[in-house]
Design a protein around this motif. Structure first.
Motif, mmCIF file in Angstrom:
data_model
loop_
_atom_site.group_PDB
_atom_site.id
_atom_site.type_symbol
_atom_site.label_atom_id
_atom_site.label_comp_id
_atom_site.label_asym_id
_atom_site.label_seq_id
_atom_site.Cartn_x
_atom_site.Cartn_y
_atom_site.Cartn_z
ATOM 1 N N SER A 165 0.837 -1.197 0.000
ATOM 2 C CA SER A 165 0.000 0.000 0.000
ATOM 3 C C SER A 165 0.871 1.247 0.000
ATOM 4 O O SER A 165 2.025 1.235 0.442
ATOM 5 C CB SER A 165 -0.911 -0.005 1.233
ATOM 6 O OG SER A 165 -1.668 1.182 1.310
ATOM 7 N N GLU B 73 -6.161 3.719 -0.216
ATOM 8 C CA GLU B 73 -7.040 3.336 -1.325
ATOM 9 C C GLU B 73 -8.096 4.409 -1.607
ATOM 10 O O GLU B 73 -8.752 4.381 -2.659
ATOM 11 C CB GLU B 73 -7.725 2.000 -1.023
ATOM 12 C CG GLU B 73 -8.730 2.017 0.099
ATOM 13 C CD GLU B 73 -8.100 1.956 1.485
ATOM 14 O OE1 GLU B 73 -8.845 2.008 2.482
ATOM 15 O OE2 GLU B 73 -6.852 1.841 1.564
ATOM 16 N N PRO C 45 -7.096 6.217 -9.434
ATOM 17 C CA PRO C 45 -6.528 5.876 -8.122
ATOM 18 C C PRO C 45 -5.063 6.278 -8.062
ATOM 19 O O PRO C 45 -4.312 6.066 -9.018
ATOM 20 C CB PRO C 45 -6.701 4.355 -8.051
ATOM 21 C CG PRO C 45 -7.835 4.058 -8.976
ATOM 22 C CD PRO C 45 -7.731 5.058 -10.089
ATOM 23 N N LYS D 161 -2.499 5.118 -6.632
ATOM 24 C CA LYS D 161 -1.502 4.067 -6.807
ATOM 25 C C LYS D 161 -1.331 3.681 -8.264
ATOM 26 O O LYS D 161 -0.242 3.268 -8.679
ATOM 27 C CB LYS D 161 -1.882 2.833 -5.977
ATOM 28 C CG LYS D 161 -0.745 1.807 -5.904
ATOM 29 C CD LYS D 161 -1.049 0.686 -4.958
ATOM 30 C CE LYS D 161 0.109 -0.301 -4.929
ATOM 31 N NZ LYS D 161 -0.141 -1.427 -4.017
#
Length: 806
Positions: free
Chosen positions: A54, A61, A261, A263
């Motif tokens: 993460s 998230e 997102p 990430k």
């Protein structure tokens, strides 16, 4: 309970003694398992560190980037857009804004000047990310609107220049020649958003018109409410965009928003390659398991007399089965221990070879997760390899084993079927891996040879970002670059010099809006975002970028004359599909209301990546419109890296208080841009060759064992006058039938897989005939060599000697 523990301990001791007694076979099995499991652990460490790890922020998230879309091209958003999206969607806890991280400030007063990578941001950036300052705080709220000089330091910069002293808080820094910058706080260790940033500065470097909806200078960083999905958020943004377009058509007509997102911005391009690699190494492990099954089946046959004796002494079938499973479990655990060593070494080698510049939060190492994965893989491999041998051993016939010799036993029908299945399976998996690897390798070679639209040979690049305070006049900026060019051209080994504010693969994304004189308001609103570049007059010649039409910049493009622009072919075809663009006019945001004249059309250049689709590029003259920020390009006569020190000294001789930064040769920029493809192609090829080796060993073992078990049959046929060549043809024919079946099955699977990965291939057909033929020929040669030695050995058998032994 104690009796049960003692019984298990006794069985473990028996299993250990049995494995040590047959140490050669045990060593082969352990090494084979270690290679297969270790390769899987290496790739899983990359998957865990990159895909499963993460981001280093609470509830990461929920973090997303928000951008605008116009004419199908992505761009930035305005402060007013952000305010509206917060209220109209109701799905965000908060939204911050920031620049793209390509800014820098020249820090002086601490020895040689140093360029400090900086990010312009709103004060709520840190609260949106969920990270507080370790010392001090952040600038006040009015700092996001009114011009100020407020900064927050990164931890590394604080340690480097203040040694961790709290005297840095409220200190005044001299940046870009101005001793105006106040330090409000220090970030904790490890904080580095979005990457490679040492300092955070308020977005208000000028007094901002917060209500100017057209001032789209920022990226949005939002934190979604708990439970809100990306799809829900995107739909809400679509609805908000439609509302804003109706209410504010002058600024928001044809403007859409897209959400990503956070990430995905770091790992989105890596996911398919890593998953492909994991699938490849799982196939390698499966091939290794097939080999081990063959070895253990052979061992089960050789131990049939021992098993029969145990049965005669009262052992039950369940005990025989349990003992075999325990043997395989011990072998698997030993393989797992050795696999950890293989994985640790493999990760270290890969890091050294690839020199990966990964975000700071990505940790590629052997941790608890990798160890658990290794153990689970080992147990699964042990179970897969134990089932068939254990069943074989548990079905041993007491009277059959005691009353026959192993020499006289030929391969039974069931055993022959297993042998054939092993050869077919190994061959099919190997051809699948070889074809996939071949496609990726060819794709990578095509990428390396891809024409990016310019000549990258012997190019050294570095950046100069002139400070606004020391160079607040346009003429001062123009004079600096004129002197810098003269000093650099005089260096030994330099053949040419040029400048570009937005270098290909430079990581800068400076998007603007454009308008044409004869367009209606609706047509202008649908114009796409363009990519603006400020270049020197010699840039196109020096970079080898041809002019499709018109001319390059020259001495006629004077500061007091008509503003000149050069567009690339893609933009020319987009804006003027039916007429010659030379002499046409356009307006670019940021150039006031000036109408710029198109004097040339340049060939397309890949801006964002090797083989990437060209963007919509507009070039303006560095001499007419000097930009403080520029990439400097030097064409070297030999190795460009030898010019780095001299080029830096030349820049210091022009201004000893001005730093240079990011020195790198263009070939390294290109190599860094395709490291994912390089990693995938090389590793898949390594694993494919390993699979081919294991297949060769497996085919050799199966066929050699098969031939040895048929030695009596061969001896009898030789004794009654059968020609040796006919026997040789029979052995080869039997082997080739199995191999060909495996090749056909594997070829069909490879065609399906190639269609699945075709989006990862560059200028390479999923059905490339050369790769298919080479892979087939390679495995056929491997199979023929594998059967040649045992076949010759069988033909050299003396029939009389063999029959006498029987």
């Amino acid at each position: 309970m104690n009796f049960g523990i003692l019984n298990i301990w006794s069985q473990l001791r028996i299993a250990s003694r049995s494995l040590i007694k047959r140490w050669r076979t045990s060593l082969v099995v352990v090494i084979t398992l270690a290679l297969g499991i270790g390769a899987n652990a290496v790739i899983f460490s990359f998957i865990q560190g990159i895909l499963l790890q993460s981001l280093p922020y609470p509830d990461a998230e929920q973090l997303v980037r928000i951008e605008s879309l116009r004419g199908g091209e992505s761009g930035r958003i305005s402060l007013k857009d952000v305010d509206d999206l917060k209220v109209r969607t109701g799905l965000f806890q908060d939204i911050a804004v920031h620049s793209d991280g390509d800014s820098g400030y020249n820090l002086s007063g601490y020895g040689q000047p140093e360029e400090i990578p900086a990010l312009l941001s709103s004060r709520n950036l840190f609260s949106v990310l969920g990270v507080d300052q370790s010392h001090g705080g952040v600038w006040p709220e009015e700092g996001d609107r009114l011009r100020n000089h407020s900064v927050v330091l990164g931890h590394a910069l604080w340690q480097r220049h203040w040694g961790g002293s709290l005297d840095a808080i409220d200190a005044t820094l001299t940046l870009d020649g101005a001793d105006l910058y106040r330090v409000y706080g220090v970030m904790p260790p490890g904080f580095d958003f979005p990457g490679g940033v040492d300092m955070y500065r308020s977005i208000a470097f000028i007094d901002l018109d917060h209500d100017d909806r057209s001032a789209r200078y920022y990226y949005g960083l939002g934190r979604l409410n708990p439970g809100v999905s990306i799809a829900q958020a995107q739909q809400a943004l679509n609805n908000a965009a439609q509302q804003l377009a109706r209410e504010y058509p002058d600024s928001n007509n044809a403007i859409q928003f897209q959400i990503t997102p956070l990430k995905e911005l770091y790992v989105g391009d890596l996911r398919p390659y890593l998953l492909l690699l994991q699938a490849a190494v799982l196939l390698v492990l499966l091939i290794a398991c097939v080999n081990i099954v063959h070895v253990l089946l052979a061992q089960a046959l050789s131990r049939s007399r021992d098993t029969a004796i145990r049965l005669a002494l009262g052992a039950g079938q369940q005990q025989i089965l349990r003992q075999w499973l325990l043997d395989c479990l011990l072998l698997s655990l030993a393989g797992a221990l050795l696999a950890v060593v293989v994985a640790y070494s493999g990760i270290h080698v890969l890091k050294q070879l690839l020199v990966l510049e990964l975000p700071h939060w990505i940790d590629i190492s052997i941790d608890t997760g990798v160890l658990l994965f290794t153990l689970a893989t080992a147990l699964l491999a042990g179970l897969l390899t134990a089932v068939a041998p254990a069943r074989q051993a548990s079905k041993t016939s007491l009277f059959g084993s005691m009353g026959s010799s192993s020499r006289s036993q030929g391969p039974g029908q069931g055993q022959q079927h297993r042998h054939r299945l092993m050869v077919v399976t190994q061959t099919g998996l190997s051809i699948l891996l070889l074809i996939t690897a071949g496609l990726l390798v060819k794709s990578f070679q095509e990428l390396e040879r891809a024409d990016m639209g310019f000549d990258p040979q012997n190019l050294l690049t570095f950046r100069v970002n002139l400070g606004w305070f020391a160079y607040d006049e346009v003429e001062e900026t123009r004079n600096y670059f004129t002197q810098l060019e003269q000093r650099l051209r005089s260096l030994p080994g330099v053949s040419d010099v040029a400048f570009n504010s937005n270098l290909p693969l430079g990581g800068i994304n400076e998007k603007r809006t454009i308008a044409l004189p004869d367009q209606s308001d609706a047509q202008r609103d649908n114009n796409p975002f363009i990519n603006i570049k400020t270049v020197s007059n010699d840039y196109f010649r020096m970079m080898g970028i041809g002019m499709y039409a018109g001319r390059s910049f020259d001495a006629t493009d004077q500061p007091d004359g008509v503003g000149s622009v050069i567009v690339n072919r893609r933009l020319a075809q987009t804006l003027w599909p039916d007429r010659n663009p030379i002499g046409e006019q356009l307006n670019v945001s940021g150039f006031d209301d000036a109408w710029l004249e198109v004097v040339g059309v340049a060939n397309d250049v890949s801006q964002t990546g090797v083989g990437a689709r060209p963007e919509l590029d507009v070039y303006v003259s560095q001499y007419q419109f000097p930009d403080h920020n520029a990439f400097v390009l030097l064409r070297a006569q030999t190795d460009p890296q030898t010019l780095m020190a001299a080029a830096n000294q030349a820049a210091l001789s022009v201004d000893p208080d001005q730093s240079t930064w990011q020195p790198i040769v263009m070939s390294s920029r290109i190599s860094n841009a395709i490291w994912q493809e390089r990693l995938a192609s090389r590793l898949v090829m390594v694993f494919a060759l390993l699979a081919a080796l294991l297949t060769a060993i497996g085919i050799y073992g199966v066929l050699a064992g098969n031939v040895r078990q048929r030695q009596r049959e061969i001896a009898v046929r030789l004794a009654i006058g059968a020609p040796p060549m006919s026997l040789l043809q029979a052995v080869f024919g039997d082997a080739l039938r199995m191999v060909v079946v495996g090749l056909l099955i594997g070829l069909g699977a490879a065609v399906l897989v190639a269609q699945l990965i075709k989006n990862l291939l560059y200028q390479t057909s999923p059905l490339d005939p050369l790769i298919l033929i080479m892979a087939l020929m390679f495995l056929l040669v491997v199979a023929l060599l594998s059967v040649w030695a045992p076949a010759r050995l069988a033909l050299r058998t003396e029939p009389a000697l063999m029959l006498r032994q029987e």
